[in-house]
Design a protein around this motif. Structure first.
Motif, mmCIF file in Angstrom:
data_model
loop_
_atom_site.group_PDB
_atom_site.id
_atom_site.type_symbol
_atom_site.label_atom_id
_atom_site.label_comp_id
_atom_site.label_asym_id
_atom_site.label_seq_id
_atom_site.Cartn_x
_atom_site.Cartn_y
_atom_site.Cartn_z
ATOM 1 N N GLN A 70 1.031 -1.045 0.276
ATOM 2 C CA GLN A 70 -0.130 -0.002 0.276
ATOM 3 C C GLN A 70 1.184 1.321 0.238
ATOM 4 O OE1 GLN A 70 -3.437 -0.344 3.115
ATOM 5 N NE2 GLN A 70 -4.546 -0.984 1.099
ATOM 6 N N LYS A 71 2.353 1.230 0.574
ATOM 7 C CA LYS A 71 2.790 2.317 0.283
ATOM 8 C C LYS A 71 4.143 1.692 -0.417
ATOM 9 C CE LYS A 71 2.670 3.784 5.648
ATOM 10 N NZ LYS A 71 1.337 2.815 5.812
ATOM 11 N N LYS A 72 4.026 1.196 -1.260
ATOM 12 C CA LYS A 72 4.450 0.679 -2.443
ATOM 13 C C LYS A 72 6.304 0.947 -1.680
ATOM 14 C CE LYS A 72 2.432 1.503 -6.289
ATOM 15 N NZ LYS A 72 0.772 -0.264 -6.022
ATOM 16 N N VAL A 73 6.506 0.335 -0.660
ATOM 17 C CA VAL A 73 7.188 -0.115 -0.713
ATOM 18 C C VAL A 73 8.243 -1.640 -0.280
ATOM 19 C CG1 VAL A 73 9.490 -0.245 1.559
ATOM 20 C CG2 VAL A 73 7.153 1.364 1.825
ATOM 21 N N PRO A 74 9.303 -2.056 -1.165
ATOM 22 C CA PRO A 74 9.876 -3.570 -0.827
ATOM 23 C C PRO A 74 9.713 -3.983 0.467
ATOM 24 C CG PRO A 74 10.966 -2.049 -2.409
ATOM 25 C CD PRO A 74 10.075 -0.848 -1.108
ATOM 26 N N VAL A 75 9.463 -5.299 -0.138
ATOM 27 C CA VAL A 75 9.031 -6.276 1.111
ATOM 28 C C VAL A 75 10.942 -7.038 1.253
ATOM 29 C CG1 VAL A 75 8.164 -7.776 2.063
ATOM 30 C CG2 VAL A 75 6.896 -6.462 0.899
ATOM 31 N N ARG A 76 11.383 -6.917 2.460
ATOM 32 C CA ARG A 76 12.688 -7.735 2.414
ATOM 33 C C ARG A 76 12.820 -9.236 2.903
ATOM 34 N NH1 ARG A 76 15.121 -4.668 7.405
ATOM 35 N NH2 ARG A 76 16.510 -6.413 6.865
ATOM 36 N N ARG A 77 13.349 -9.792 1.959
ATOM 37 C CA ARG A 77 12.935 -11.802 2.706
ATOM 38 C C ARG A 77 12.935 -12.010 4.111
ATOM 39 N NH1 ARG A 77 16.519 -16.627 -0.023
ATOM 40 N NH2 ARG A 77 17.451 -15.935 1.593
ATOM 41 N N THR A 78 13.833 -10.534 4.665
ATOM 42 C CA THR A 78 14.812 -10.968 5.841
ATOM 43 C C THR A 78 13.437 -10.887 6.794
ATOM 44 O OG1 THR A 78 16.147 -10.431 5.419
ATOM 45 C CG2 THR A 78 16.314 -10.725 7.536
ATOM 46 N N ASP A 79 12.068 -9.564 6.710
ATOM 47 C CA ASP A 79 11.204 -9.464 7.200
ATOM 48 C C ASP A 79 10.236 -10.497 7.281
ATOM 49 O OD1 ASP A 79 12.750 -7.126 8.453
ATOM 50 O OD2 ASP A 79 11.741 -6.349 6.711
ATOM 51 N N LEU A 80 10.156 -11.159 6.115
ATOM 52 C CA LEU A 80 9.561 -11.895 5.707
ATOM 53 C C LEU A 80 9.102 -13.243 6.516
ATOM 54 C CD1 LEU A 80 6.802 -12.113 3.934
ATOM 55 C CD2 LEU A 80 8.173 -12.393 2.810
ATOM 56 N N LYS A 122 1.461 -9.254 -10.201
ATOM 57 C CA LYS A 122 2.612 -10.221 -10.199
ATOM 58 C C LYS A 122 4.326 -10.064 -9.478
ATOM 59 C CE LYS A 122 6.080 -12.233 -13.227
ATOM 60 N NZ LYS A 122 6.438 -11.435 -14.572
ATOM 61 N N LEU A 123 4.137 -11.378 -8.172
ATOM 62 C CA LEU A 123 4.970 -10.841 -7.089
ATOM 63 C C LEU A 123 6.797 -10.898 -7.872
ATOM 64 C CD1 LEU A 123 5.632 -10.873 -4.138
ATOM 65 C CD2 LEU A 123 6.211 -12.717 -4.031
ATOM 66 N N VAL A 124 7.081 -9.789 -7.221
ATOM 67 C CA VAL A 124 8.764 -10.145 -8.267
ATOM 68 C C VAL A 124 9.525 -9.502 -7.487
ATOM 69 C CG1 VAL A 124 10.388 -8.764 -10.141
ATOM 70 C CG2 VAL A 124 7.629 -9.095 -10.384
ATOM 71 N N GLU A 125 10.754 -10.114 -7.332
ATOM 72 C CA GLU A 125 12.116 -10.244 -6.982
ATOM 73 C C GLU A 125 13.108 -9.178 -7.328
ATOM 74 O OE1 GLU A 125 14.182 -13.887 -4.971
ATOM 75 O OE2 GLU A 125 15.388 -12.769 -4.531
ATOM 76 N N ILE A 126 13.527 -8.421 -7.234
ATOM 77 C CA ILE A 126 13.611 -7.380 -7.745
ATOM 78 C C ILE A 126 15.397 -6.689 -7.521
ATOM 79 C CG2 ILE A 126 12.118 -5.193 -8.095
ATOM 80 C CD1 ILE A 126 12.828 -4.089 -5.359
ATOM 81 N N MET A 181 14.624 -8.384 -2.126
ATOM 82 C CA MET A 181 13.379 -8.224 -1.702
ATOM 83 C C MET A 181 12.508 -7.909 -3.277
ATOM 84 S SD MET A 181 14.867 -4.703 -0.584
ATOM 85 C CE MET A 181 15.322 -3.174 -0.723
ATOM 86 N N TYR A 182 11.443 -8.437 -2.759
ATOM 87 C CA TYR A 182 10.164 -8.204 -3.528
ATOM 88 C C TYR A 182 9.405 -6.929 -3.587
ATOM 89 C CZ TYR A 182 11.493 -12.807 -2.028
ATOM 90 O OH TYR A 182 11.762 -13.828 -1.899
ATOM 91 N N GLN A 197 9.763 4.031 -3.761
ATOM 92 C CA GLN A 197 9.012 2.799 -4.347
ATOM 93 C C GLN A 197 9.226 2.123 -5.913
ATOM 94 O OE1 GLN A 197 5.504 5.694 -5.667
ATOM 95 N NE2 GLN A 197 4.725 5.927 -3.197
ATOM 96 N N ARG A 198 9.994 2.654 -6.228
ATOM 97 C CA ARG A 198 11.104 1.745 -7.194
ATOM 98 C C ARG A 198 10.747 2.998 -8.241
ATOM 99 N NH1 ARG A 198 15.058 -1.703 -4.624
ATOM 100 N NH2 ARG A 198 14.773 -0.950 -2.263
#
Ligand code: ZN
Ligand code: ZN
Lengths: 262, 259
Positions: B61-71, B101-105, B111-112, B189-190
């Protein structure tokens, strides 16, 4: 064909009609970004999504369309839920998160002490007779905060954010729960404030802003829009529960679209 | 680079890298996942995948990438041994239910982001927000960068915006701090990359398209927009036209249905 095959076949065709297309996905995406939409907006959006993806959209099938989305959302603990605006009686659709129906679902947007004050506001509204609380009462309630106390200016800023984010409504310094808040938080409010929550005598949903029967042993509550509809055209309004005279002014049925959406 | 002898027979190179970047998490092997799944019911796995979906949606919602570590730390937790399977199911939900689409950037830092698979339409956005001025501003910047060959010094962007009466030095009625919006929000937001040009004195920065823009924004549409603006056939910009219609990264489907 055996009966088993038949059952399988019919089960599959049932599934087929529940398949989501890009029209459903676009509708859902928009709901995610706006959170809530009134029924006119929902119909317009439904039409737009179907036209964009060249799919037929019979005007009376909006609820089926949403049902299809909900069938796929349910395993993800989400749902598009319908509810009524306590202000004008208009139907609304809100995307709700069922995994967290309490205030923690707001935790990505609000700090702990802000959430505490929102909870206090909720408490004041639920405890009030007709679902409103004044800004003064909210400001006073900051005295009993257990987390970092909010200053007056911070509280005022927070309240305007809560209005902006469509959790609260404000008119002339009086705050009420927004339609979105009621639809989303109804299960939470019902469990948290079991003894204080009332249900509208006419539509049987949770009620905050309302008229109340003045007969002390009755005291039923009715939403203002439900009052308007129920008593429309009756010469002498009487309480539908105890038959006592209904002493309140009967509001007009509001035509939702005639008022601008500012 | 020296040939580091850390590849065991079950690990692919990308998996061995994980150990360096994120000591708390090691990508499980296929056989580990298999064994993990045997011990769990489908409902259990689906439930955890659903929580991952919720978590990523909230971040998105905030267009912030998600880190796998946090996930892993906040959601996957004790199911980390079947992490790839959970992500597979989450990705399927994003695709089938949300059209995302879930993308690992960032394969190094894992980061997704979510990328919209549906084409942007004006009407849907006018329902969601009557006018979307931030999006318009972003579109202008992306257009300038694209037309200038993919990279532009920041001054050129600021001058362009000033011509549109958006002064980065002043507080804007709609955008607030314009410079912050462009160099911070759009970058997080990339949509844009804002990088320092080496060996410049005083320090200068330049803009590139960000990964989200690459995936979500159609270059062909930008060219179309420029064509309308300048009353010129988009094909006359040979270089850009070729790029817009050949680039594999323009993820948008055909735009012929759009006016
Ligand atoms: Zn009612
Ligand atoms: Zn009564």
């Amino acid at each position: 064909m055996t009966s088993v095959q038949l059952a399988v076949a019919s089960g599959q065709s049932g599934q087929m009609s529940r398949q989501m297309g890009d029209n459903h996905r676009r509708f859902l995406q928009t709901m995610m970004s706006i959170g809530i939409v009134d029924d006119h907006g929902a119909k317009a959006l439904y039409q737009h999504c179907c036209e964009t993806h060249n799919v037929q959209c019979p005007p009376d099938r909006l609820d089926d369309f949403i049902e299809t989305i909900n069938s796929k959302l349910q395993p993800l603990f989400m749902q598009i839920r319908k509810g009524m605006s306590e202000d004008n009686g208009q139907e609304h659709y809100a995307l709700v998160n069922m995994a967290q129906t309490d205030v923690t679902r707001m935790s990505s947007d609000y700090a702990d002490n802000e959430l505490e004050l929102f909870k206090k506001t909720l408490e004041l509204i639920v405890g009030s007779e007709n679902g409103t609380v004044s800004s003064t009462d909210i400001l006073n309630s900051t005295d009993s905060m257990t987390t970092k106390k909010l200053k007056k200016s911070e509280t005022e800023h927070l309240l305007s954010r809560l209005v902006h984010d469509k959790w609260l409504n404000e008119t002339k310094g009086e705050y009420t729960l927004s339609t979105r808040c009621i639809i989303e938080m109804e299960p939470y409010i019902r469990t948290m404030y079991q003894d204080q929550v009332s249900v509208c005598h006419i539509c049987h949903t949770i009620v905050f802003q309302c008229q109340i029967c003045e007969n002390p042993i009755c005291g039923i509550k009715i939403h203002n829009p439900c009052v308007a509809r129920y008593f429309k055209g009756r010469a002498e309004p009487r309480c539908p529960a105890c038959n006592d005279f209904w002493p309140h002014e009967i509001p007009e049925i509001r035509r939702p679209r005639s008022q601008s959406r500012r | 680079m020296t040939n580091r002898k850390r590849l065991s027979s079950t690990q692919t190179p990308s998996q061995s890298r994980d150990e360096d970047d994120d000591p708390t998490f090691t990508q499980p092997s296929t056989s580990q996942v298999q064994r993990g799944l045997e011990r769990l019911s489908t409902a259990q796995v689906d439930q955890r995948a659903a929580e991952v979906v919720q978590y990523i949606l909230m971040k998105d919602q905030k267009k912030v990438p998600v880190r796998r570590t946090d996930l892993v730390k906040h959601v996957v937790k004790d199911y980390r041994n079947i992490y790839p399977e959970i992500m597979k199911r989450a990705a399927r939900s994003f695709d089938q239910v949300f059209g995302l689409k879930l993308v690992e950037i960032d394969t190094k830092n894992h980061m997704y982001i979510l990328i919209n698979k549906l084409e942007y339409t004006e009407a849907a956005s006018s329902i969601s927000s009557p006018t979307n001025p931030k999006r318009a501003l972003l579109f202008v910047i992306l257009s300038v960068v694209f037309m200038k060959g993919g990279v532009v010094r920041e001054n050129l962007i600021w001058n362009t915006l000033k011509k549109l009466r958006v002064d980065p030095g002043e507080k804007h009625e709609e955008f607030g701090d314009v410079k912050k919006l462009v160099t911070d929000e759009f970058v997080r937001q990339r949509y844009l990359e804002y990088v320092r040009i080496p060996h410049t004195e005083p320090i200068e920065y330049e803009f590139h398209w960000g990964q989200r823009a690459d995936a979500e924004v159609s270059r062909a549409k930008i060219l179309q927009f420029m064509g309308q603006l300048h009353e010129q056939d988009p094909q006359s910009w040979t270089q850009q036209y070729r790029e817009a219609h050949s680039s594999p990264s323009s993820a948008q489907p055909s735009t012929s249905s759009q006016r």
